[in-house]
Design an enzyme around this catalytic site. Structure first.
Site, mmCIF file in Angstrom:
data_model
loop_
_atom_site.group_PDB
_atom_site.id
_atom_site.type_symbol
_atom_site.label_atom_id
_atom_site.label_comp_id
_atom_site.label_asym_id
_atom_site.label_seq_id
_atom_site.Cartn_x
_atom_site.Cartn_y
_atom_site.Cartn_z
ATOM 1 N N GLY A 36 0.839 -1.206 0.000
ATOM 2 C CA GLY A 36 0.000 0.000 0.000
ATOM 3 C C GLY A 36 0.866 1.245 0.000
ATOM 4 O O GLY A 36 0.617 2.198 -0.756
ATOM 5 N N HIS A 37 1.902 1.251 0.850
ATOM 6 C CA HIS A 37 2.824 2.396 0.870
ATOM 7 C C HIS A 37 3.571 2.496 -0.463
ATOM 8 O O HIS A 37 3.809 3.589 -0.974
ATOM 9 C CB HIS A 37 3.864 2.239 1.989
ATOM 10 C CG HIS A 37 3.285 2.232 3.365
ATOM 11 N ND1 HIS A 37 3.304 1.119 4.178
ATOM 12 C CD2 HIS A 37 2.671 3.207 4.075
ATOM 13 C CE1 HIS A 37 2.740 1.424 5.331
ATOM 14 N NE2 HIS A 37 2.337 2.664 5.303
ATOM 15 N N GLN A 61 -0.841 10.761 17.912
ATOM 16 C CA GLN A 61 -2.091 10.255 17.346
ATOM 17 C C GLN A 61 -2.534 8.933 17.972
ATOM 18 O O GLN A 61 -3.511 8.334 17.547
ATOM 19 C CB GLN A 61 -1.992 10.138 15.822
ATOM 20 C CG GLN A 61 -1.065 9.060 15.306
ATOM 21 C CD GLN A 61 -0.889 9.160 13.797
ATOM 22 O OE1 GLN A 61 -0.213 10.049 13.288
ATOM 23 N NE2 GLN A 61 -1.522 8.256 13.049
ATOM 24 N N LYS A 149 -7.591 3.783 2.292
ATOM 25 C CA LYS A 149 -7.974 2.933 3.433
ATOM 26 C C LYS A 149 -8.285 3.804 4.650
ATOM 27 O O LYS A 149 -9.193 3.524 5.404
ATOM 28 C CB LYS A 149 -6.878 1.929 3.774
ATOM 29 C CG LYS A 149 -7.351 0.960 4.858
ATOM 30 C CD LYS A 149 -6.338 -0.087 5.150
ATOM 31 C CE LYS A 149 -5.214 0.422 6.004
ATOM 32 N NZ LYS A 149 -5.562 0.644 7.426
ATOM 33 N N ASP A 150 -7.520 4.880 4.813
ATOM 34 C CA ASP A 150 -7.795 5.829 5.896
ATOM 35 C C ASP A 150 -8.620 6.973 5.316
ATOM 36 O O ASP A 150 -8.169 8.119 5.241
ATOM 37 C CB ASP A 150 -6.476 6.348 6.484
ATOM 38 C CG ASP A 150 -5.690 5.235 7.138
ATOM 39 O OD1 ASP A 150 -6.068 4.810 8.223
ATOM 40 O OD2 ASP A 150 -4.700 4.761 6.531
ATOM 41 N N SER A 185 -2.285 -3.404 5.761
ATOM 42 C CA SER A 185 -2.057 -2.523 6.909
ATOM 43 C C SER A 185 -0.812 -3.034 7.618
ATOM 44 O O SER A 185 -0.581 -4.251 7.676
ATOM 45 C CB SER A 185 -3.259 -2.605 7.855
ATOM 46 O OG SER A 185 -2.894 -2.163 9.145
HETATM 47 O O1 PAF Z 1 -1.565 7.172 7.830
HETATM 48 C C1 PAF Z 1 -0.534 7.216 8.526
HETATM 49 O O2 PAF Z 1 0.368 6.395 8.403
HETATM 50 C C2 PAF Z 1 -0.382 8.331 9.562
HETATM 51 O O3 PAF Z 1 -1.596 8.640 10.141
HETATM 52 C C3 PAF Z 1 0.293 9.585 9.000
HETATM 53 C C4 PAF Z 1 -0.542 10.232 7.911
HETATM 54 C C5 PAF Z 1 1.662 9.238 8.453
HETATM 55 C C6 PAF Z 1 0.478 10.620 10.112
HETATM 56 O O4 PAF Z 1 1.267 10.118 11.147
#
Ligand code: PAF
Length: 281
Positions: A36-37, A61, A149-150, A185
């Site tokens: 995904g990345h 977060q 996905k997010d 994920s």
């Molecule tokens: O989606 C993520 O991996 C994180 O929420 C992000 C956008 C890198 C912020 O820490």
């Protein structure tokens, strides 16, 4: 590929590079890179002369009792993936550099952060928008890449960018899935083989909802009830939420309107692993 840890050094480097007029694409991540990345990086590679990958597991977060300490990390593996995908710069700061003693500034996007992830993870989006704005300030990208996905995160970031007049284009990249539909994920690595098999029900249920909607179902309660039943039938999965929302405001929808897009989003816990997924219908 050049790796930089110091925020000031990264910012100065970028300011120098920008003088040459090169477009900069940034891919913000928390590392432990998967396909995904890589899809985000590939899009960034296609659309920019310079690609900056940021790797930072952002404590702001994660809530109390969440998996900050357990979040998977493997910088060696990430470096190799970044080299494979022809990343130009990795920005990999320390927590102390990003949140030094006395740090006091946070970004809060209202309304859109009140449902779904915002409801279940109070303070989560405040941490996300704060770090993303800091990363934007440091890397000054023309384009920034986030996964669908997010989906709520993506819209929260878009809202921040629009409200604060930040000169960056936010690019949405489709969710990458395993063969059985499970959304990729970094947390999937913590699923036991049995849990991993069970997790496939999430996408099956979302797909079934899509079929039902295509056949004319419009009631949120019926669609959500069907998804919940399918998930519960698999056993051992606890559901945080299944919701149908407007894909821009993330307000909950009771009846689906014709000719409008909706987002069906869910979050569950399988064993100790929290997974989210969504589709746009
Ligand atoms: O989606 C993520 O991996 C994180 O929420 C992000 C956008 C890198 C912020 O820490």
């Amino acid at each position: 590929m050049i790796e930089i840890a110091n925020p000031e050094e990264m910012q100065e480097t970028i300011i120098g590079l920008k003088k040459s007029g090169k477009r900069i694409g940034v891919v913000p991540t928390m590392g432990y890179l998967h396909e995904g990345h890589r899809a985000l990086i590939r899009d960034a590679r296609k659309e920019n002369e310079l690609v900056v990958l940021t790797i930072f597991v952002n404590p702001a977060q994660f809530g109390q009792g969440e998996d900050f300490d357990r979040y998977p990390r493997d910088i060696e593996r990430d470096r190799q993936a970044a080299i494979d995908e022809q990343v130009d710069y990795i920005f990999h700061p320390s927590i102390g550099d990003m949140y030094p003693e006395g740090y006091a500034t946070y970004v809060d996007v209202e309304n859109i952060t009140e449902t779904l992830e915002g409801e279940w993870r109070p303070g989560h989006f405040r941490g996300v928008t704060t770090i993303v704005l800091k990363l934007f300030q440091i890397t000054q990208p023309d384009n920034a890449y986030f996964g669908q996905k997010d989906a709520q995160q993506l819209m929260v970031i878009k809202k921040m960018v629009s409200d604060l007049h930040i000169p960056v284009k936010i690019k949405r990249v489709p969710t990458v899935r395993e063969k059985d539909g499970l959304a990729l994920s970094s947390r999937n690595v913590y699923l036991s083989p049995g849990e991993r098999q069970q997790a496939a029900v999430l996408y099956r249920a979302l797909q079934r909802a899509e079929v039902d909607i295509r056949r004319g179902e419009r009631s949120r309660d019926i669609i959500v009830g069907m998804i919940r039943d399918m998930i519960k039938a698999v056993g051992n999965i606890s559901i945080d939420y299944v919701e149908i929302v407007d894909p821009v405001t993330f307000r909950k929808v009771q009846f689906l309107e014709n000719n409008r897009e909706h987002c069906i989003a869910l979050a569950v816990r399988i064993g100790k692993v929290r997974l989210i997924d969504n589709i746009f219908v």
